[in-house]
Design an enzyme around this catalytic site. Structure first.
Site, mmCIF file in Angstrom:
data_model
loop_
_atom_site.group_PDB
_atom_site.id
_atom_site.type_symbol
_atom_site.label_atom_id
_atom_site.label_comp_id
_atom_site.label_asym_id
_atom_site.label_seq_id
_atom_site.Cartn_x
_atom_site.Cartn_y
_atom_site.Cartn_z
ATOM 1 N N ASN A 1 -9.850 -1.262 -10.631
ATOM 2 C CA ASN A 1 -9.948 0.066 -11.231
ATOM 3 C C ASN A 1 -10.145 0.017 -12.743
ATOM 4 O O ASN A 1 -10.681 0.943 -13.320
ATOM 5 C CB ASN A 1 -8.700 0.890 -10.890
ATOM 6 C CG ASN A 1 -7.426 0.115 -11.061
ATOM 7 O OD1 ASN A 1 -7.212 -0.920 -10.428
ATOM 8 N ND2 ASN A 1 -6.553 0.580 -11.935
ATOM 9 N N SER B 1 -9.356 6.575 -0.821
ATOM 10 C CA SER B 1 -8.877 7.901 -1.193
ATOM 11 C C SER B 1 -10.035 8.853 -1.471
ATOM 12 O O SER B 1 -11.030 8.466 -2.080
ATOM 13 C CB SER B 1 -8.025 7.741 -2.462
ATOM 14 O OG SER B 1 -7.363 8.940 -2.760
ATOM 15 N N ALA B 2 -9.895 10.119 -1.047
ATOM 16 C CA ALA B 2 -10.981 11.088 -1.208
ATOM 17 C C ALA B 2 -11.268 11.420 -2.676
ATOM 18 O O ALA B 2 -12.419 11.574 -3.064
ATOM 19 C CB ALA B 2 -10.649 12.374 -0.446
ATOM 20 N N ALA C 1 -4.485 6.997 -1.326
ATOM 21 C CA ALA C 1 -4.477 5.535 -1.266
ATOM 22 C C ALA C 1 -3.069 4.954 -1.445
ATOM 23 O O ALA C 1 -2.726 3.960 -0.814
ATOM 24 C CB ALA C 1 -5.425 4.963 -2.309
ATOM 25 N N THR C 2 -2.265 5.572 -2.274
ATOM 26 C CA THR C 2 -0.911 5.060 -2.487
ATOM 27 C C THR C 2 -0.147 5.016 -1.161
ATOM 28 O O THR C 2 0.479 3.998 -0.822
ATOM 29 C CB THR C 2 -0.151 5.929 -3.514
ATOM 30 O OG1 THR C 2 -0.881 5.913 -4.744
ATOM 31 C CG2 THR C 2 1.259 5.409 -3.750
ATOM 32 N N THR D 1 1.780 17.414 9.966
ATOM 33 C CA THR D 1 0.616 18.265 10.211
ATOM 34 C C THR D 1 -0.551 17.833 9.328
ATOM 35 O O THR D 1 -0.382 17.626 8.130
ATOM 36 C CB THR D 1 0.984 19.743 9.922
ATOM 37 O OG1 THR D 1 2.058 20.094 10.788
ATOM 38 C CG2 THR D 1 -0.198 20.669 10.150
ATOM 39 N N CYS E 1 1.018 3.968 -20.285
ATOM 40 C CA CYS E 1 2.281 4.491 -20.794
ATOM 41 C C CYS E 1 3.271 4.556 -19.647
ATOM 42 O O CYS E 1 3.161 5.395 -18.762
ATOM 43 C CB CYS E 1 2.087 5.879 -21.368
ATOM 44 S SG CYS E 1 1.032 5.860 -22.809
ATOM 45 N N GLN F 1 -11.566 1.995 -5.201
ATOM 46 C CA GLN F 1 -12.650 2.146 -6.184
ATOM 47 C C GLN F 1 -14.013 1.758 -5.611
ATOM 48 O O GLN F 1 -15.033 2.020 -6.237
ATOM 49 C CB GLN F 1 -12.350 1.291 -7.425
ATOM 50 C CG GLN F 1 -11.151 1.750 -8.217
ATOM 51 C CD GLN F 1 -11.346 3.092 -8.921
ATOM 52 O OE1 GLN F 1 -12.455 3.619 -8.980
ATOM 53 N NE2 GLN F 1 -10.268 3.647 -9.426
HETATM 54 C C1 LIG Z 1 -6.515 5.566 -7.717
HETATM 55 C C2 LIG Z 1 -6.134 4.285 -7.078
HETATM 56 C C3 LIG Z 1 -5.055 4.208 -6.195
HETATM 57 C C4 LIG Z 1 -4.171 5.398 -5.898
HETATM 58 O O1 LIG Z 1 -4.854 6.354 -5.150
HETATM 59 P P1 LIG Z 1 -4.197 7.775 -4.812
HETATM 60 O O2 LIG Z 1 -5.088 8.367 -3.779
HETATM 61 O O3 LIG Z 1 -4.241 8.534 -6.094
HETATM 62 O O4 LIG Z 1 -2.822 7.534 -4.317
HETATM 63 C C5 LIG Z 1 -4.793 2.998 -5.598
HETATM 64 N N1 LIG Z 1 -5.540 1.923 -5.851
HETATM 65 C C6 LIG Z 1 -6.587 1.941 -6.698
HETATM 66 C C7 LIG Z 1 -7.385 0.708 -6.934
HETATM 67 C C8 LIG Z 1 -6.915 3.126 -7.338
HETATM 68 O O5 LIG Z 1 -7.936 3.155 -8.184
#
Ligand SMILES: *Cc1c(COP(=O)(O)O)cnc(C)c1O
Length: 404
Positions: free
Chosen positions: A154, A202-203, A74-75, A243, A329, A182
């Site tokens: 989240n 994100s998976a 997701a990032t 890839t 943190c 989420q």
């Molecule tokens: C976990 C999360 C991300 C980051 O996802 P990654 O796949 O770990 O990069 C981004 N946005 C939200 C709301 C998340 O909970």
């Protein structure tokens, strides 16, 4: 080794569903081909597996397969969406609107864009964590190119009024991007009904593997254009070179299929367990649930246990229950959660807050165990808390801050 704590931190990451793992395994060894090498059966087999996963994922969110771009998570999807729009639509404007409760991936991408000349408006939510659509509409300017509003938070699980937001975006000819990391796989996210133009997910937040994600990019009404952020072989319609992570993608697809099939049953079961946990904590004095409880993910609750020192709270039970706290943190400092601060909590309240996120394998006995472990800790800490004593003596403590 001692028994591991009960895992109630599924918003951080989920375990891979064994059915997903089983589906992935042959793609590391037997079917190891490069999905771009279509001149032989090895590559073709991999390419077919990727296209099958693309269909499974598209089907979960009501999209077309061509609208799914695979990324590393997701990032990366957030970066591609926001930077890609900023660069492509520069001639239209440079103004971006986002919510104060966005994930760091969105917040930090916006600040990078600000350094590159973007004008950024950050909208404050109501104390229940939800954005007021009127406030959003008032923030739109002729040079606004993008609204970034997360689907579900989240930390609190609060679900934004996505359809109201997208209607405003549409009406004003502004693209709507949502970080739905989420929400996808947990609640019925549908890109057409929800009016979404771009969506990151994100998976590993939906029982698939880590290191694979997707960006949904709308292909018609409107056709969204993006500038690629990686140069290379032109994979993924030129938007994301490199890839493809075939085993990861195959697992992501299977995870999406299972979520689609089991979403309703999981929701029902987890909401019941979450409510049990929440009700038990609310039996104690000075405990509050943060975020709108009517617009919330079924498996999440965010709870402040007032008048105890936050750092002690986690230490009190962290061998028994794994949860997240209301502070992050960053390097050596403990910062109160920007999400809770945006909702009007004080730094001390944020620091004595816990996020509980349940998951597919959470059992009722684990919830009972967590209730006891955490209630005991809270009561013990309050016994030694000078703040609790002062509160009991009737002092107004909202202005008080823990030293340090
Ligand atoms: C976990 C999360 C991300 C980051 O996802 P990654 O796949 O770990 O990069 C981004 N946005 C939200 C709301 C998340 O909970």
């Amino acid at each position: 080794m001692a028994e591991k704590p009960v895992y109630l931190d599924h918003n951080a990451t989920t375990p891979v569903d064994p059915r997903v793992l089983e589906f992935m395994l042959p793609y590391f060894t037997e079917h190891f081909g490069n999905a771009s090498s279509r001149s032989h059966p090895y590559g073709l087999e991999a390419a077919h597996a990727v296209e099958f996963a693309r269909e499974q994922i598209a089907s979960l969110i009501g999209a077309e397969a061509k609208e799914i771009i695979f990324t590393s998570g997701a990032t990366e999807s957030v970066n591609l969406a926001m930077k890609g729009v900023f660069e492509t639509y520069a001639s239209k404007g440079n103004h971006i609107i986002l919510l104060e409760t966005e994930h760091k991936a969105v917040m930090d991408t916006a600040s990078t864009l600000e350094k590159k000349g973007a004008a950024v408006t950050i909208l404050k939510p109501e104390s229940n964590g939800m954005i007021q659509p009127d406030l959003l509409e008032a923030a739109i300017r002729p040079d606004t190119i993008l609204i970034a509003a997360m689907y579900a938070n989240n930390e609190t699980g609060v679900i934004q009024p996505v359809q109201a937001i997208s209607a405003i975006a549409r009406k004003n000819g502004v693209l709507f991007f949502t970080d739905a990391t989420q929400a996808v796989g947990k609640i019925p996210v549908q890109v057409e009904q929800d009016g979404i133009d771009l969506m990151a997910f994100s998976a590993h937040k939906m029982y698939g593997p880590k290191g694979v994600g997707a960006l949904y990019v709308r292909r018609k009404q409107p056709r969204v254009k993006l500038t690629a952020q990686l140069d290379g072989g032109g994979h993924e319609r030129g938007l994301r070179s490199g890839t493809l992570n075939v085993p990861g993608i195959v697992g992501f697809g299977k995870a999406a299929e299972i979520c689609k099939q089991e979403m309703a049953a999981d929701t029902k079961r987890l909401a019941k367990l979450r409510d049990k946990l929440e009700h038990a904590f609310l039996q104690m004095e000075e405990v509050q649930v943060n975020g709108d409880t009517n617009h919330r993910l079924p498996h999440v609750t965010n709870i402040t246990f007032r008048y105890i020192e936050g750092d002690g709270l986690m230490l009190g039970f962290n061998q028994k229950v794994a949860v997240s706290s209301g502070s992050a943190c960053s390097s050596a400092l403990t910062e109160p959660s920007h999400v809770l601060i945006a909702m009007g909590l004080t730094a001390d309240q944020a620091k004595s807050t816990l996020r509980f996120s349940l998951g597919r394998y959470t059992k009722e006995q684990e919830i009972d165990f967590a209730i006891k472990a955490i209630s005991d800790t809270v009561m013990k800490l309050r016994e030694i808390s000078p703040l609790w004593e002062m509160y009991k003596e009737g002092m107004d403590l909202d202005q008080f801050n823990w030293p340090g």
